[in-house]
Scaffold this motif. Structure first.
Motif, PDB file in Angstrom:
ATOM      1  N   GLY A 227     -89.995 -36.213  25.879  1.00 52.05           N
ATOM      2  CA  GLY A 227     -89.201 -37.268  25.271  1.00 52.05           C
ATOM      3  C   GLY A 227     -89.694 -38.648  25.628  1.00 52.05           C
ATOM      4  N   ASP A 228     -88.743 -39.563  25.765  1.00 56.14           N
ATOM      5  CA  ASP A 228     -89.058 -40.976  25.972  1.00 56.14           C
ATOM      6  C   ASP A 228     -89.178 -41.326  27.457  1.00 56.14           C
ATOM      7  OD1 ASP A 228     -88.930 -41.356  23.237  1.00 56.14           O
ATOM      8  OD2 ASP A 228     -86.788 -41.869  23.268  1.00 56.14           O
ATOM      9  N   PHE A 229     -90.098 -42.239  27.723  1.00 48.77           N
ATOM     10  CA  PHE A 229     -90.258 -42.821  29.060  1.00 48.77           C
ATOM     11  C   PHE A 229     -90.237 -44.341  28.926  1.00 48.77           C
ATOM     12  CE2 PHE A 229     -92.091 -38.648  29.409  1.00 48.77           C
ATOM     13  CZ  PHE A 229     -91.871 -38.246  30.714  1.00 48.77           C
ATOM     14  N   ARG A 230     -89.801 -44.997  29.985  1.00 48.06           N
ATOM     15  CA  ARG A 230     -89.863 -46.454  30.017  1.00 48.06           C
ATOM     16  C   ARG A 230     -90.222 -46.907  31.423  1.00 48.06           C
ATOM     17  NH1 ARG A 230     -84.776 -50.338  28.704  1.00 48.06           N
ATOM     18  NH2 ARG A 230     -84.330 -49.876  30.896  1.00 48.06           N
ATOM     19  N   GLU A 231     -91.342 -47.602  31.520  1.00 47.29           N
ATOM     20  CA  GLU A 231     -91.809 -48.151  32.799  1.00 47.29           C
ATOM     21  C   GLU A 231     -91.841 -47.077  33.886  1.00 47.29           C
ATOM     22  OE1 GLU A 231     -89.348 -51.502  33.586  1.00 47.29           O
ATOM     23  OE2 GLU A 231     -90.180 -52.675  31.926  1.00 47.29           O
ATOM     24  N   GLY A 232     -92.346 -45.905  33.519  1.00 48.28           N
ATOM     25  CA  GLY A 232     -92.559 -44.838  34.491  1.00 48.28           C
ATOM     26  C   GLY A 232     -91.386 -43.909  34.708  1.00 48.28           C
ATOM     27  N   LYS A 233     -90.248 -44.215  34.078  1.00 47.17           N
ATOM     28  CA  LYS A 233     -89.051 -43.401  34.280  1.00 47.17           C
ATOM     29  C   LYS A 233     -88.613 -42.746  32.977  1.00 47.17           C
ATOM     30  CE  LYS A 233     -87.130 -46.040  38.151  1.00 47.17           C
ATOM     31  NZ  LYS A 233     -85.939 -46.781  38.653  1.00 47.17           N
ATOM     32  N   ILE A 234     -87.944 -41.588  33.109  1.00 46.90           N
ATOM     33  CA  ILE A 234     -87.341 -40.928  31.949  1.00 46.90           C
ATOM     34  C   ILE A 234     -86.219 -41.821  31.437  1.00 46.90           C
ATOM     35  CG2 ILE A 234     -85.984 -38.947  31.210  1.00 46.90           C
ATOM     36  CD1 ILE A 234     -87.485 -37.292  33.321  1.00 46.90           C
ATOM     37  N   HIS A 235     -86.326 -42.243  30.200  1.00 44.80           N
ATOM     38  CA  HIS A 235     -85.340 -43.188  29.676  1.00 44.80           C
ATOM     39  C   HIS A 235     -85.368 -43.117  28.150  1.00 44.80           C
ATOM     40  CE1 HIS A 235     -82.786 -46.829  30.175  1.00 44.80           C
ATOM     41  NE2 HIS A 235     -83.205 -47.063  28.945  1.00 44.80           N
ATOM     42  N   GLY A 236     -84.208 -42.822  27.551  1.00 41.16           N
ATOM     43  CA  GLY A 236     -84.118 -42.687  26.100  1.00 41.16           C
ATOM     44  C   GLY A 236     -83.729 -41.280  25.704  1.00 41.16           C
ATOM     45  N   ASN A 237     -84.257 -40.796  24.598  1.00 39.39           N
ATOM     46  CA  ASN A 237     -83.924 -39.463  24.103  1.00 39.39           C
ATOM     47  C   ASN A 237     -84.966 -38.445  24.549  1.00 39.39           C
ATOM     48  OD1 ASN A 237     -81.633 -40.295  22.517  1.00 39.39           O
ATOM     49  ND2 ASN A 237     -83.083 -41.195  21.083  1.00 39.39           N
ATOM     50  N   GLY A 238     -84.485 -37.270  24.937  1.00 34.63           N
ATOM     51  CA  GLY A 238     -85.421 -36.243  25.359  1.00 34.63           C
ATOM     52  C   GLY A 238     -84.766 -34.912  25.624  1.00 34.63           C
ATOM     53  N   LYS A 239     -85.582 -33.959  26.041  1.00 39.30           N
ATOM     54  CA  LYS A 239     -85.121 -32.603  26.355  1.00 39.30           C
ATOM     55  C   LYS A 239     -85.699 -32.184  27.700  1.00 39.30           C
ATOM     56  CE  LYS A 239     -85.327 -27.818  24.602  1.00 39.30           C
ATOM     57  NZ  LYS A 239     -85.803 -26.960  23.501  1.00 39.30           N
ATOM     58  N   MET A 240     -84.809 -31.701  28.583  1.00 38.93           N
ATOM     59  CA  MET A 240     -85.251 -31.270  29.905  1.00 38.93           C
ATOM     60  C   MET A 240     -84.796 -29.844  30.164  1.00 38.93           C
ATOM     61  SD  MET A 240     -84.562 -32.897  33.704  1.00 38.93           S
ATOM     62  CE  MET A 240     -85.814 -34.177  33.526  1.00 38.93           C
ATOM     63  N   SER A 241     -85.748 -29.006  30.597  1.00 39.80           N
ATOM     64  CA  SER A 241     -85.465 -27.619  30.963  1.00 39.80           C
ATOM     65  C   SER A 241     -85.785 -27.443  32.434  1.00 39.80           C
ATOM     66  CB  SER A 241     -86.323 -26.657  30.135  1.00 39.80           C
ATOM     67  OG  SER A 241     -86.144 -26.871  28.748  1.00 39.80           O
TER      68      SER A 241
END
Length: 297
Positions: free
Chosen positions: A74-88
């Motif tokens: 999904g989305d990253f911002r400035e090195g961090k997970i941020h925005g829309n995404g999927k995590m398993s």
């Protein structure tokens, strides 16, 4: 002639300015694109990232796989997970939704290892706000408010056996006023505590076409009284007939201290004072979900 030359000169100047703006925008976009690349990177711990990098930092869309088996796309911002995404995660839990600074925050769908599903609001990584939860093992599902991962506030809980509860919850349990629609067609409107019927309520027996005023103590039925007007002890409040159970009746009217229940089962007075059919004191407690409150004169 001079006017035409002046107009032609002005157009040339505007055209030159437009060309300059386009050059600046094109240069800025080229510079921005040059800062963003797509690469596959493995860090010192063996975690693998493949996706967009800006100035060497995860930024944009990408896929991250940790050595413990956790996968995020999904989305990253400035090195961090941020925005829309999927995590398993390795235990089988899957979350699809929005993140804020690496934490579930906003709207999302969470599928648990045991098959339970939650869809709704998250606040700083915790289920909170409005949502829907379904238990796979029982088939029960709940739609309403949550707080810190538990049913809390107003909501509707539907059971696989056909029962439905609409009302209030506190820390996962029925608490306060609610309506229980039973699979046999009967309806109970009243108060609950710690998941049990507790206090006063009215049972609408559809088979017998009758209303019963009941008192409960932690799930145990204490009293069950058919609601019917006592002809020689009449009581009218705000134009509606009430059943009166009390000390005495005078001239066919409710008199003294006692309990009163609206004939339609919508409200009751647990302890009131009456003078010749007129209420002089006593709180009217509503047994409707719309109001559910207490009015005292």
């Amino acid at each position: 002639m001079a006017v035409k030359q002046k107009l032609r000169s002005s157009l040339n100047e505007n055209y030159a300015l437009l060309v300059l703006i386009l050059l600046v925008v094109t240069f800025s976009a080229t510079e921005l694109d040059a800062r963003t690349v797509i690469r596959k990177v493995t860090d010192d711990e063996g975690n693998v990232y493949e996706g967009e990098l800006r100035d060497g930092v995860r930024h944009g869309t990408g896929r991250m796989e940790w050595i413990d088996g956790t996968v995020y796309e999904g989305d990253f911002r400035e090195g961090k997970i941020h925005g829309n995404g999927k995590m398993s995660v390795p235990d089988g839990e899957v979350y699809t939704g929005t993140f804020e600074n690496e934490i579930r925050h906003g709207y999302g769908i969470l599928v648990f290892l045991n098959g339970d599903i939650y869809e709704g609001s998250f606040v700083k990584g915790v289920i909170s706000g409005e949502g829907f939860f379904q238990e796979k093992a029982t088939g029960d599902f709940y739609r309403g408010l949550f707080l810190r991962g538990k049913r809390h506030g107003e909501g509707t809980l539907s059971y696989e056996d056909g029962r439905t509860y609409q009302g209030w919850f506190r820390e996962g349990l029925k608490e306060g006023f609610g309506e229980l629609y039973q699979s046999d067609g009967n309806t109970y409107r009243g108060f609950f505590s710690q998941d049990f019927r507790h206090g006063e309520g009215v049972l609408d027996n559809r088979a017998q076409n009758s209303l019963h005023f009941q008192t409960w103590d932690n799930g145990e039925l204490v009293s069950n009284e058919l609601i019917e007007v006592v002809e020689n002890c009449r009581l009218v409040i705000e134009g509606q007939e009430w059943m009166f159970s009390g000390d005495q009746c005078i001239d066919g009217l409710a008199h003294g201290e006692g309990r009163a229940v609206n004939k339609d089962g919508s409200a009751y007075i647990s302890y009131g004072k009456f003078v010749l059919g007129i209420r002089t004191s006593g709180a009217i407690v509503s047994l409707t979900r719309q109001s559910g409150g207490t009015n005292e004169d």
